[in-house]
Design an enzyme around this catalytic site. Structure first.
Site, mmCIF file in Angstrom:
data_model
loop_
_atom_site.group_PDB
_atom_site.id
_atom_site.type_symbol
_atom_site.label_atom_id
_atom_site.label_comp_id
_atom_site.label_asym_id
_atom_site.label_seq_id
_atom_site.Cartn_x
_atom_site.Cartn_y
_atom_site.Cartn_z
ATOM 1 N N TRP A 193 10.186 -2.688 -1.386
ATOM 2 C CA TRP A 193 8.931 -3.331 -1.779
ATOM 3 C C TRP A 193 8.933 -3.769 -3.235
ATOM 4 O O TRP A 193 8.382 -4.815 -3.581
ATOM 5 C CB TRP A 193 7.736 -2.433 -1.472
ATOM 6 C CG TRP A 193 7.497 -2.290 0.003
ATOM 7 C CD1 TRP A 193 7.617 -1.158 0.747
ATOM 8 C CD2 TRP A 193 7.136 -3.336 0.929
ATOM 9 N NE1 TRP A 193 7.346 -1.427 2.072
ATOM 10 C CE2 TRP A 193 7.050 -2.745 2.214
ATOM 11 C CE3 TRP A 193 6.887 -4.705 0.809
ATOM 12 C CZ2 TRP A 193 6.721 -3.479 3.363
ATOM 13 C CZ3 TRP A 193 6.552 -5.437 1.945
ATOM 14 C CH2 TRP A 193 6.480 -4.820 3.200
ATOM 15 N N ASP B 190 1.900 -1.038 -7.212
ATOM 16 C CA ASP B 190 1.706 -1.229 -5.772
ATOM 17 C C ASP B 190 1.593 0.170 -5.171
ATOM 18 O O ASP B 190 2.573 0.881 -5.041
ATOM 19 C CB ASP B 190 2.901 -1.982 -5.178
ATOM 20 C CG ASP B 190 2.821 -2.097 -3.657
ATOM 21 O OD1 ASP B 190 1.859 -1.581 -3.058
ATOM 22 O OD2 ASP B 190 3.727 -2.720 -3.062
ATOM 23 N N LYS C 124 -2.316 1.587 5.426
ATOM 24 C CA LYS C 124 -1.422 2.747 5.382
ATOM 25 C C LYS C 124 -2.244 4.040 5.328
ATOM 26 O O LYS C 124 -2.065 4.921 6.124
ATOM 27 C CB LYS C 124 -0.502 2.672 4.159
ATOM 28 C CG LYS C 124 0.259 1.359 4.007
ATOM 29 C CD LYS C 124 1.381 1.198 5.004
ATOM 30 C CE LYS C 124 1.894 -0.221 5.126
ATOM 31 N NZ LYS C 124 2.493 -0.803 3.943
HETATM 32 C C1 LIG Z 1 3.194 -2.113 3.617
HETATM 33 C C2 LIG Z 1 3.520 -2.331 2.194
HETATM 34 C C3 LIG Z 1 3.456 -3.604 1.606
HETATM 35 C C4 LIG Z 1 3.105 -4.840 2.394
HETATM 36 O O1 LIG Z 1 1.802 -4.780 2.792
HETATM 37 P P1 LIG Z 1 1.084 -5.961 3.592
HETATM 38 O O2 LIG Z 1 -0.321 -5.489 3.581
HETATM 39 O O3 LIG Z 1 1.725 -6.004 4.946
HETATM 40 O O4 LIG Z 1 1.295 -7.215 2.838
HETATM 41 C C5 LIG Z 1 3.728 -3.715 0.261
HETATM 42 N N1 LIG Z 1 4.054 -2.645 -0.481
HETATM 43 C C6 LIG Z 1 4.138 -1.397 0.058
HETATM 44 C C7 LIG Z 1 4.514 -0.251 -0.821
HETATM 45 C C8 LIG Z 1 3.864 -1.210 1.404
HETATM 46 O O5 LIG Z 1 3.937 0.014 1.937
#
Ligand SMILES: *Cc1c(COP(=O)(O)O)cnc(C)c1O
Length: 362
Positions: A102, A173, A197
């Site tokens: 990511w 993030d 998540k």
């Molecule tokens: C799932 C995830 C993403 C992507 O998320 P979307 O909502 O599908 O764009 C980005 N960063 C991390 C750490 C993730 O777990």
């Protein structure tokens, strides 16, 4: 029927209590005769739902008053572009910590905005099984911001610390460990994450941003991508993801009933310890590639020593109502995601199964 435990990495398990609440008021929210799905986002009912969701999130996380909370769409992936559009502010480069899948994608997107992206440290040298120690980072004091991924959802690597950015705005993030532990928001310039998540349904993206960083977008920034406009419009410049905001709001209230982030963190520590211990004491039948100090409390990747048993493992787990344990297609093996809403009994059911499976196939 014995309970089902869902170990999906996302969209992921939600608290059963919350789903029952949603079910109970699905057709008529608080006697309104309307489902939340059917309400105008500008009506008094939904305005109350959204305001309470923000208030509860601020209370749970302890968000200081000089931070805006935005309820957006487009997922964390859209933030990979929106963050640079808003936070470059005339700077020439952005600092990134590279801890895997990511963080790499965030960096790739930022490169589109004509700035240089600078890797302050990378864990690629050892297959992304750790977080590089901060004293070796090569940071640029002039960088627009320092970006990191607090929990790598695929690799199962989690930061055990908040980096020091010495005045450079820190951007995180936090998608896959949002609200899994107490976090000092005042250390950050901006925090973002998709809700699917650890918070609620897909379709909602939460951004927490310090006010002084707003209002300096790169030219050509679309209206919808301007944090300042979103903040001024209380995230209602256009139609927000109303149902997802509503469910997230119920999750924030559930978190308060759980005792808040400290209590939730304690349970997360206990769950993760049980699962890692089962892996580490399996005499090599199971193996987790991540170094102990950086193992994620949320996403636990592991491999079976004999790959030929993978299919049987998934099949037999499913027969015991243990679902979605297959690892990401790029890593193979298994991954058990044990977010806030996964009860300890779910992890106990998984570890009991893992021990039985190892006994029968070892
Ligand atoms: C799932 C995830 C993403 C992507 O998320 P979307 O909502 O599908 O764009 C980005 N960063 C991390 C750490 C993730 O777990």
């Amino acid at each position: 029927m014995s309970p089902v435990f869902n170990f999906s990495a996302g969209p992921a398990v939600l608290p059963r209590e919350v789903l029952l609440e949603v079910q109970g008021e699905l057709l008529s929210w608080h006697g309104s005769g309307m489902s939340v799905m059917e309400m105008s986002h500008r009506g008094k009912e939904f305005m109350q739902i959204a305001a309470e969701a923000e208030e509860d999130l601020r209370a749970v996380m302890g968000i200081p008053a000089n931070y805006k909370v935005l309820f957006l769409q487009g997922g964390a992936t859209t933030q990979f572009a929106m963050v640079p559009m808003n936070l470059i502010r005339g700077h020439a480069s952005i600092d990134f910590v590279d801890t895997g899948h990511w963080s790499k994608l965030a960096m790739k997107e930022a490169r589109k905005f004509g700035v240089s992206t600078h890797v302050v440290a990378s864990a690629e040298d050892r297959g992304y099984c750790y977080v590089p120690a901060q004293d070796g980072w090569q940071r640029d004091p002039q960088a627009a911001y320092l970006h990191y991924t607090s929990n790598e959802t695929l690799g199962g690597v989690e930061f055990p610390f908040i980096p020091d950015s010495d005045g450079v705005p820190l951007v995180c993030d936090m998608s896959s460990n949002f609200l899994s532990r107490p976090t000092d928001v005042s250390r950050f310039g901006l925090i973002y994450g998709g809700a699917q998540k650890n918070i609620g349904p897909a379709g909602l993206t939460i951004v927490i941003v310090r006010e002084d960083l707003l209002g300096q977008t790169v030219s050509g920034t679309p209206t919808m991508f301007d944090y300042k406009i979103q903040a001024e419009g209380d995230s209602m410049y256009n139609t927000p993801p109303t149902f997802a905001i509503y469910v997230a709001g119920l999750v924030f209230k559930w978190m308060q009933r759980q005792g808040g982030l400290k209590a939730i963190e304690q349970r997360n520590i206990e769950k993760a310890a049980l699962l890692y211990e089962t892996i580490d004491t399996s005499n090599g039948f199971y193996h987790c590639p991540v170094e102990k100090a950086y193992r994620s409390r949320m996403n636990v990747p592991f491999k079976l020593a004999e790959e030929r048993l993978d299919e049987d493992f998934i099949k037999e787990a499913r027969a015991r109502n243990l679902l979605q344990l297959k690892g990401h297609r790029s890593t193979g093996g298994m991954r058990a995601s044990i977010y806030n809403a996964m009860p300890l009994e779910g992890v106990k059911a998984l570890t009991a199964f893992m021990q039985d499976f190892a006994r029968h196939h070892g």
